[in-house]
Write a protein that holds these residues in place. Structure first.
Motif, PDB file in Angstrom:
ATOM      1  N   ALA A 107     -23.425 139.636 -19.475  1.00 35.62           N
ATOM      2  CA  ALA A 107     -24.789 139.150 -19.305  1.00 35.62           C
ATOM      3  C   ALA A 107     -25.706 139.694 -20.400  1.00 35.62           C
TER       4      ALA A 107
ATOM      5  N   GLN B 175     -20.723 134.980  -5.176  1.00 36.89           N
ATOM      6  CA  GLN B 175     -21.779 134.376  -5.975  1.00 36.89           C
ATOM      7  C   GLN B 175     -21.868 134.990  -7.367  1.00 36.89           C
ATOM      8  N   LEU B 176     -21.216 136.146  -7.556  1.00 32.98           N
ATOM      9  CA  LEU B 176     -21.190 136.755  -8.883  1.00 32.98           C
ATOM     10  C   LEU B 176     -20.503 135.838  -9.886  1.00 32.98           C
TER      11      LEU B 176
ATOM     12  N   GLU C 299     -22.789 132.829 -10.782  1.00 32.04           N
ATOM     13  CA  GLU C 299     -23.860 133.169 -11.706  1.00 32.04           C
ATOM     14  C   GLU C 299     -23.321 133.405 -13.116  1.00 32.04           C
TER      15      GLU C 299
ATOM     16  N   SER D  99     -20.998 131.700 -14.478  1.00 31.42           N
ATOM     17  CA  SER D  99     -20.736 130.396 -15.088  1.00 31.42           C
ATOM     18  C   SER D  99     -21.958 129.815 -15.774  1.00 31.42           C
ATOM     19  N   THR D 100     -23.144 130.321 -15.436  1.00 26.59           N
ATOM     20  CA  THR D 100     -24.370 129.816 -16.069  1.00 26.59           C
ATOM     21  C   THR D 100     -24.671 130.505 -17.400  1.00 26.59           C
TER      22      THR D 100
ATOM     23  N   GLN E 183     -30.890 138.756 -16.617  1.00 29.93           N
ATOM     24  CA  GLN E 183     -29.716 138.210 -15.938  1.00 29.93           C
ATOM     25  C   GLN E 183     -28.823 139.338 -15.424  1.00 29.93           C
TER      26      GLN E 183
ATOM     27  N   GLY F 175     -30.451 140.896 -12.414  1.00 31.77           N
ATOM     28  CA  GLY F 175     -30.251 140.066 -11.233  1.00 31.77           C
ATOM     29  C   GLY F 175     -28.871 140.221 -10.641  1.00 31.77           C
ATOM     30  N   LEU F 176     -27.860 140.302 -11.503  1.00 26.14           N
ATOM     31  CA  LEU F 176     -26.495 140.515 -11.014  1.00 26.14           C
ATOM     32  C   LEU F 176     -26.358 141.891 -10.365  1.00 26.14           C
TER      33      LEU F 176
END
Length: 258
Positions: free
Chosen positions: A88, A167-168, A171, A173-174, A250, A253-254
């Motif tokens: 990230a 969900q990690l 996220e 993948s974005t 990012q 957020g992770l």
């Protein structure tokens, strides 16, 4: 066994778990992930970050020991979280490299490549310039200190030995889309002007067919690109700094489970 060494095995296991997440993050992060950074230095930094964080948040060691299926999943979870945080933070540097490649191709300097000391791969000269600019901006904005803080805060949301949230991966993948969007934003001021230069040269070649486009167009694109790089250097720096902050946001957020 002497009384002072009674719990040394358990303590060494805690230290081994503590080094996994920061070590993986430093391996994937910019600067520390360079092949020129000694492995011993990464281990020392990882221990300096991981041991206090694990001692504060606690660690849940498997009852069957680390040489078990539960221990394997614990180690894999720590490595995945560390790699996610490191990748990230790489968003700003990767965006600078994408922007540099775009500008180089528009200038006709796509063939002028050199070895990137960070990744060990070949990249264009303009990409190297923007990567060095990103490195200076990352250090000047205390990005390395923010990254260390993000690593420590990640143990609050994901304690060592806990489950890795699904969900990690969603996220992560974005991140590819963020890299390309930020890279195009960095290259837009110079690349758009160079496209106009190419259009003008195309009109000239149609109006004067005897004109040798390669002997005129390539030097014109190079000179124009160099002048535009000098003129838009503050804009490029602002765009790269925005991409670096986006990568740090990012990662934060992770680390907070969002």
């Amino acid at each position: 066994m002497p009384q002072g060494f009674a719990g040394i095995e358990q303590q060494l296991l805690v230290w081994m778990v503590a080094i996994l997440r920061p070590g993986a993050a430093l391996f994937a992060a910019p600067l520390t992930g360079s092949t020129q950074v000694p492995l011993q230095l990464r281990l020392v930094i990882a221990l300096a970050i991981g041991i206090p964080a694990v001692q504060l948040s606690g660690v849940h060691l498997p009852a069957d020991g680390m040489i078990s299926a539960a221990g394997l999943f614990l180690a894999l979870g720590e490595i995945v979280i560390g790699l996610a945080l490191g990748f990230a933070v790489q968003v700003g540097f990767a965006a600078a490299l994408v922007g540099g490649e775009t500008i180089s191709n528009a200038m006709g300097l796509g063939f002028a490549s050199m070895v990137n000391p960070v990744s060990g791969q070949s990249s264009s000269a303009v990409g190297q310039l923007l990567m060095m600019m990103a490195t200076f901006l990352f250090l000047a904005s205390d990005g390395h200190l923010l990254f260390a803080r993000i690593l420590i805060e990640s143990y609050g949301a994901f304690p060592a030995g806990g489950a890795v949230p699904l969900q990690l991966f969603a996220e992560l993948s974005t991140l590819g889309g963020l890299i390309f969007a930020a890279g195009l934003a960095i290259a837009l001021p110079v690349a758009a002007a160079l496209v106009l230069v190419q259009l003008i040269l195309g009109v000239l070649s149609r109006s004067a067919p005897s004109l040798n486009l390669f002997s005129v167009g390539m030097p014109a694109a190079m000179v124009t690109g160099i002048i535009l790089l000098a003129m838009t250097a503050p804009l490029l720096a602002d765009a790269i700094l925005a991409a670096i902050r986006q990568g740090l946001d990012q990662a934060a957020g992770l680390a907070h489970g969002g």
